[in-house]
Every structure is written in C-alpha cells, then in structure tokens.
Motif scaffolding. Structure first.
Motif, PDB file in Angstrom:
ATOM      1  N   GLU A  84      13.791  -3.394  -5.471  1.00 45.64           N
ATOM      2  CA  GLU A  84      13.481  -2.922  -4.123  1.00 45.64           C
ATOM      3  C   GLU A  84      14.555  -3.306  -3.107  1.00 45.64           C
ATOM      4  OE1 GLU A  84      11.747  -7.059  -4.344  1.00 45.64           O
ATOM      5  OE2 GLU A  84      12.166  -5.379  -5.691  1.00 45.64           O
ATOM      6  N   THR A  85      15.475  -4.175  -3.504  1.00 45.01           N
ATOM      7  CA  THR A  85      16.545  -4.584  -2.585  1.00 45.01           C
ATOM      8  C   THR A  85      17.917  -4.156  -3.096  1.00 45.01           C
ATOM      9  OG1 THR A  85      16.624  -6.781  -3.633  1.00 45.01           O
ATOM     10  CG2 THR A  85      15.224  -6.526  -1.678  1.00 45.01           C
ATOM     11  N   GLY A  86      17.941  -3.202  -4.011  1.00 46.70           N
ATOM     12  CA  GLY A  86      19.214  -2.638  -4.418  1.00 46.70           C
ATOM     13  C   GLY A  86      19.741  -3.035  -5.771  1.00 46.70           C
ATOM     14  N   ALA A  87      18.963  -3.791  -6.576  1.00 46.53           N
ATOM     15  CA  ALA A  87      19.420  -4.117  -7.927  1.00 46.53           C
ATOM     16  C   ALA A  87      19.571  -2.825  -8.735  1.00 46.53           C
ATOM     17  CB  ALA A  87      18.421  -5.046  -8.619  1.00 46.53           C
ATOM     18  N   THR A 107      -0.382 -12.815 -15.293  1.00 47.43           N
ATOM     19  CA  THR A 107       1.035 -12.668 -15.628  1.00 47.43           C
ATOM     20  C   THR A 107       1.349 -11.240 -16.023  1.00 47.43           C
ATOM     21  OG1 THR A 107       1.052 -14.947 -16.466  1.00 47.43           O
ATOM     22  CG2 THR A 107       2.927 -13.536 -17.056  1.00 47.43           C
ATOM     23  N   LEU A 108       2.318 -10.658 -15.340  1.00 46.57           N
ATOM     24  CA  LEU A 108       2.815  -9.347 -15.734  1.00 46.57           C
ATOM     25  C   LEU A 108       3.751  -9.552 -16.923  1.00 46.57           C
ATOM     26  CD1 LEU A 108       2.118  -6.704 -14.208  1.00 46.57           C
ATOM     27  CD2 LEU A 108       4.424  -6.756 -13.274  1.00 46.57           C
ATOM     28  N   LEU A 109       3.377  -9.035 -18.082  1.00 42.35           N
ATOM     29  CA  LEU A 109       4.168  -9.228 -19.295  1.00 42.35           C
ATOM     30  C   LEU A 109       5.274  -8.193 -19.448  1.00 42.35           C
ATOM     31  CD1 LEU A 109       1.301 -10.032 -21.828  1.00 42.35           C
ATOM     32  CD2 LEU A 109       2.713 -11.635 -20.518  1.00 42.35           C
ATOM     33  N   TRP A 110       5.197  -7.139 -18.664  1.00 43.01           N
ATOM     34  CA  TRP A 110       6.225  -6.084 -18.708  1.00 43.01           C
ATOM     35  C   TRP A 110       6.547  -5.669 -17.287  1.00 43.01           C
ATOM     36  CZ3 TRP A 110       5.212  -0.369 -18.408  1.00 43.01           C
ATOM     37  CH2 TRP A 110       6.407   0.379 -18.596  1.00 43.01           C
ATOM     38  N   ARG A 111       7.820  -5.625 -17.006  1.00 38.63           N
ATOM     39  CA  ARG A 111       8.270  -5.172 -15.696  1.00 38.63           C
ATOM     40  C   ARG A 111       9.046  -3.863 -15.873  1.00 38.63           C
ATOM     41  NH1 ARG A 111       7.481  -8.561 -11.621  1.00 38.63           N
ATOM     42  NH2 ARG A 111       6.838 -10.706 -12.106  1.00 38.63           N
ATOM     43  N   PRO A 112       8.421  -2.748 -15.535  1.00 40.25           N
ATOM     44  CA  PRO A 112       9.088  -1.447 -15.714  1.00 40.25           C
ATOM     45  C   PRO A 112      10.391  -1.329 -14.938  1.00 40.25           C
ATOM     46  CG  PRO A 112       6.752  -1.162 -15.269  1.00 40.25           C
ATOM     47  CD  PRO A 112       7.069  -2.593 -15.003  1.00 40.25           C
ATOM     48  N   LEU A 113      10.479  -2.053 -13.826  1.00 36.93           N
ATOM     49  CA  LEU A 113      11.692  -2.048 -13.007  1.00 36.93           C
ATOM     50  C   LEU A 113      12.254  -3.461 -12.946  1.00 36.93           C
ATOM     51  CD1 LEU A 113      10.455   0.274 -10.127  1.00 36.93           C
ATOM     52  CD2 LEU A 113      12.158   0.838 -11.878  1.00 36.93           C
ATOM     53  N   PRO A 114      13.560  -3.625 -12.854  1.00 40.28           N
ATOM     54  CA  PRO A 114      14.167  -4.955 -12.864  1.00 40.28           C
ATOM     55  C   PRO A 114      13.859  -5.736 -11.591  1.00 40.28           C
ATOM     56  CG  PRO A 114      15.809  -3.298 -12.364  1.00 40.28           C
ATOM     57  CD  PRO A 114      14.563  -2.545 -12.737  1.00 40.28           C
ATOM     58  N   GLU A 115      13.965  -7.063 -11.698  1.00 39.53           N
ATOM     59  CA  GLU A 115      13.808  -7.907 -10.515  1.00 39.53           C
ATOM     60  C   GLU A 115      14.806  -7.460  -9.440  1.00 39.53           C
ATOM     61  OE1 GLU A 115      11.763 -10.264  -9.757  1.00 39.53           O
ATOM     62  OE2 GLU A 115      10.781 -10.805 -11.654  1.00 39.53           O
ATOM     63  N   GLY A 116      14.331  -7.362  -8.227  1.00 38.16           N
ATOM     64  CA  GLY A 116      15.205  -6.987  -7.123  1.00 38.16           C
ATOM     65  C   GLY A 116      15.438  -5.504  -6.978  1.00 38.16           C
ATOM     66  N   ALA A 175       0.826  -1.208   0.000  1.00 39.51           N
ATOM     67  CA  ALA A 175       0.000   0.000   0.000  1.00 39.51           C
ATOM     68  C   ALA A 175       0.856   1.252   0.000  1.00 39.51           C
ATOM     69  CB  ALA A 175      -0.924  -0.013   1.222  1.00 39.51           C
ATOM     70  N   ALA A 176       1.991   1.208   0.678  1.00 40.32           N
ATOM     71  CA  ALA A 176       2.844   2.394   0.746  1.00 40.32           C
ATOM     72  C   ALA A 176       3.336   2.796  -0.631  1.00 40.32           C
ATOM     73  CB  ALA A 176       4.034   2.120   1.663  1.00 40.32           C
ATOM     74  N   LEU A 177       3.657   1.800  -1.467  1.00 42.09           N
ATOM     75  CA  LEU A 177       4.130   2.109  -2.810  1.00 42.09           C
ATOM     76  C   LEU A 177       3.033   2.740  -3.645  1.00 42.09           C
ATOM     77  CD1 LEU A 177       6.194   2.025  -5.063  1.00 42.09           C
ATOM     78  CD2 LEU A 177       5.570  -0.366  -5.490  1.00 42.09           C
ATOM     79  N   LEU A 178       1.799   2.236  -3.476  1.00 42.16           N
ATOM     80  CA  LEU A 178       0.692   2.809  -4.225  1.00 42.16           C
ATOM     81  C   LEU A 178       0.468   4.263  -3.830  1.00 42.16           C
ATOM     82  CD1 LEU A 178      -1.872  -0.134  -4.162  1.00 42.16           C
ATOM     83  CD2 LEU A 178      -0.357   0.555  -6.018  1.00 42.16           C
ATOM     84  N   LEU A 179       0.669   4.554  -2.581  1.00 37.32           N
ATOM     85  CA  LEU A 179       0.501   5.929  -2.135  1.00 37.32           C
ATOM     86  C   LEU A 179       1.586   6.823  -2.702  1.00 37.32           C
ATOM     87  CD1 LEU A 179      -0.489   5.365   1.598  1.00 37.32           C
ATOM     88  CD2 LEU A 179      -1.955   6.145  -0.265  1.00 37.32           C
ATOM     89  N   VAL A 180       2.771   6.288  -2.866  1.00 38.57           N
ATOM     90  CA  VAL A 180       3.876   7.084  -3.403  1.00 38.57           C
ATOM     91  C   VAL A 180       3.620   7.429  -4.859  1.00 38.57           C
ATOM     92  CG1 VAL A 180       6.310   6.999  -4.035  1.00 38.57           C
ATOM     93  CG2 VAL A 180       5.605   6.206  -1.804  1.00 38.57           C
ATOM     94  N   VAL A 181       3.012   6.541  -5.593  1.00 36.57           N
ATOM     95  CA  VAL A 181       2.892   6.717  -7.031  1.00 36.57           C
ATOM     96  C   VAL A 181       1.734   7.598  -7.466  1.00 36.57           C
ATOM     97  CG1 VAL A 181       2.499   5.548  -9.154  1.00 36.57           C
ATOM     98  CG2 VAL A 181       3.991   4.546  -7.448  1.00 36.57           C
ATOM     99  N   LEU A 182       0.895   7.640  -6.378  1.00 31.65           N
ATOM    100  CA  LEU A 182      -0.243   8.422  -6.813  1.00 31.65           C
ATOM    101  C   LEU A 182       0.033   9.606  -7.702  1.00 31.65           C
ATOM    102  CD1 LEU A 182      -2.815   9.114  -4.429  1.00 31.65           C
ATOM    103  CD2 LEU A 182      -2.449   6.924  -5.274  1.00 31.65           C
ATOM    104  N   ALA A 206      10.744   7.522 -11.675  1.00 25.38           N
ATOM    105  CA  ALA A 206       9.418   7.860 -11.159  1.00 25.38           C
ATOM    106  C   ALA A 206       8.321   7.371 -12.100  1.00 25.38           C
ATOM    107  CB  ALA A 206       9.311   9.371 -10.955  1.00 25.38           C
ATOM    108  N   ALA A 207       8.533   7.528 -13.406  1.00 23.26           N
ATOM    109  CA  ALA A 207       7.540   7.070 -14.381  1.00 23.26           C
ATOM    110  C   ALA A 207       7.423   5.548 -14.359  1.00 23.26           C
ATOM    111  CB  ALA A 207       7.912   7.555 -15.772  1.00 23.26           C
ATOM    112  N   ARG A 208       8.559   4.872 -14.256  1.00 19.46           N
ATOM    113  CA  ARG A 208       8.532   3.405 -14.202  1.00 19.46           C
ATOM    114  C   ARG A 208       7.807   2.920 -12.937  1.00 19.46           C
ATOM    115  NH1 ARG A 208      12.048   0.546 -17.582  1.00 19.46           N
ATOM    116  NH2 ARG A 208      13.194   1.877 -19.050  1.00 19.46           N
ATOM    117  N   LEU A 209       8.064   3.581 -11.835  1.00 19.44           N
ATOM    118  CA  LEU A 209       7.397   3.219 -10.597  1.00 19.44           C
ATOM    119  C   LEU A 209       5.892   3.452 -10.705  1.00 19.44           C
ATOM    120  CD1 LEU A 209       7.952   2.223  -7.703  1.00 19.44           C
ATOM    121  CD2 LEU A 209       8.192   4.616  -7.037  1.00 19.44           C
TER     122      LEU A 209
END
Length: 225
Positions: free
Chosen positions: A167-170, A156-165, A3-10, A29-32
């Motif tokens: 959120e953990t520093g990738a 299935t998410l067919l597109w991932r705007p941000l790479p795997e990981g 939920a916190a991420l959804l609030l950030v993107v608003l 920011a756009a990818r998020l």
C-alpha cells in the motif's frame, strides 16, 4: 482492513489438500479481492463466539453447498495430550482430566477448517460429554446452551496475497497465466471458550483452508471479455 478497500473489492491427520487449483486468476485485482475476503472472514470470526455458526453464514453467503450447513467430521485416532500451555489457558492443574478432539468443519465437499480442541469434561454437562465422545457434532453446536464466550488469543494470516508494504509502493507481483496459487491454509486462530462467569472450558487451534475461497471470484476480478 480499511472500509474503503473492502468496498473496492466487492480435508486422517495429514494436512488438507484442496482439489486442484481454485478458479481465481493470478492478477492484482484477484489478490486484492482474496486479501479483503480473508480479512472479512477473520473479522467475522473475531466478532462471534462460534466459529461453526460463522462458517455456516460464510458457506451460505458464498453458495458453497446446499444446504449451506457446516458438518463436523471427527478425525479418529488423533491425540494431542494437553501440555502446560494448554492447561494454563484452561486454568487446570496437571491432574485434571482434559480431553482432546480434532475435527474438520466441512461445507458440502469443502473442508473450510481443521480444529484442535482441548476441553475440560468436568465443566460440561454429562449430555454434552456424551455427544463430544460419540458423535461428529461440532463443539460449537454441542455447547451452545452454555451461552459461552470466545476470547481469541491470536489471529494469524498464514498467506499474504500482496507483499508487505504494497500500500506504500512496494513492488507488486506480476500477473501470471496460471491460476492464483493459494496455499492449503490461509488463516489460524488460537482461542479459549469460557462460561458466562469467565471459567474456561475449551482451548482451540483453528486452521482455515483455502477452500474458504472455493467460489467464483468477484466480477471485478474476472478478465474483460
């Protein structure tokens, strides 16, 4: 999506090609924001029985057309006979008639999804079968009187705007000068529609296009003046 991420993107049977690049900058920011919006649509689809009515609301909330109503454009000449997997989902034998229908769900000029639909005519009313065979009305609207249920088998998410990981520093992708490159399809659902007693009558494969993001990006994404 926390939920916190959804609030950030608003759009013929060839794959849909959206007209030109969408007006989203290539920035973190756009990818998020894109990720949160696709996940929000995914959650809405999972929580509701009718994809058509869910897209009606999405169309209206993001001012994609006026009036914000989903129109189904039937793709003629397309045929995909039900294979063993589809028949198993529908719980019918090899001899039971199963019909196929392909539609594009459109909001104004924006094709938001392409849907492959297999259905068992014996489990629908004569009027419903006539509508499905002779009109472009979406299946969700036609069978609404059945008070049907939807079970999503795969999302299935067919597109991932941000790479795997991410959120953990990738490593994050660098910002680009060109608009954000969004592929033709961003999300896919495989689902079964059932009668209130649990009898399946339709199997669906729905592919959602990048046009679900065909609106100006949130203010948070816009570059500073």
């Amino acid at each position: 999506m926390p939920a916190a991420l959804l609030l950030v993107v608003l759009t013929a049977t060839a794959p849909v090609r959206a007209e030109g690049p969408l007006p989203w900058p290539d920035s973190i920011a756009a990818r998020l924001a894109a990720l949160a919006l696709i996940e929000t649509l995914n959650a809405d689809l999972l929580a509701n029985a009718s994809a058509t009515l869910t897209l009606d609301r999405w169309c209206g909330a993001h001012s994609l057309a006026a009036p914000p109503t989903i129109v189904a454009d039937r793709v003629t000449g397309a045929d995909k006979p039900a294979d063993g997997e589809i028949r198993a989902r529908l719980k019918v034998g090899a001899e039971e008639p199963v019909r196929y229908r392909r539609v594009r769900l459109r909001c104004g000029a924006h094709v938001l999804s392409e849907a492959d639909n297999w259905y068992v005519p014996a489990r629908l009313t004569a009027e419903m079968n006539q509508q499905l065979e002779t009109t472009d009305t979406s299946l969700g609207r036609v069978v609404r009187p059945l008070d049907f249920r939807r079970t999503t088998l795969q999302a299935t998410l067919l597109w991932r705007p941000l790479p795997e990981g991410w959120e953990t520093g990738a490593p994050l992708p660098p910002a680009g000068a060109d608009p954000l490159a969004i592929p033709d399809f961003v999300l896919e659902h495989r689902a079964v529609l059932t009668l209130p007693d649990g009898t399946p009558f339709s199997a669906l494969t729905e592919s959602y296009t990048r046009a679900v993001l065909a609106f100006p990006p949130p203010a948070l994404v816009a570059p500073a003046p």
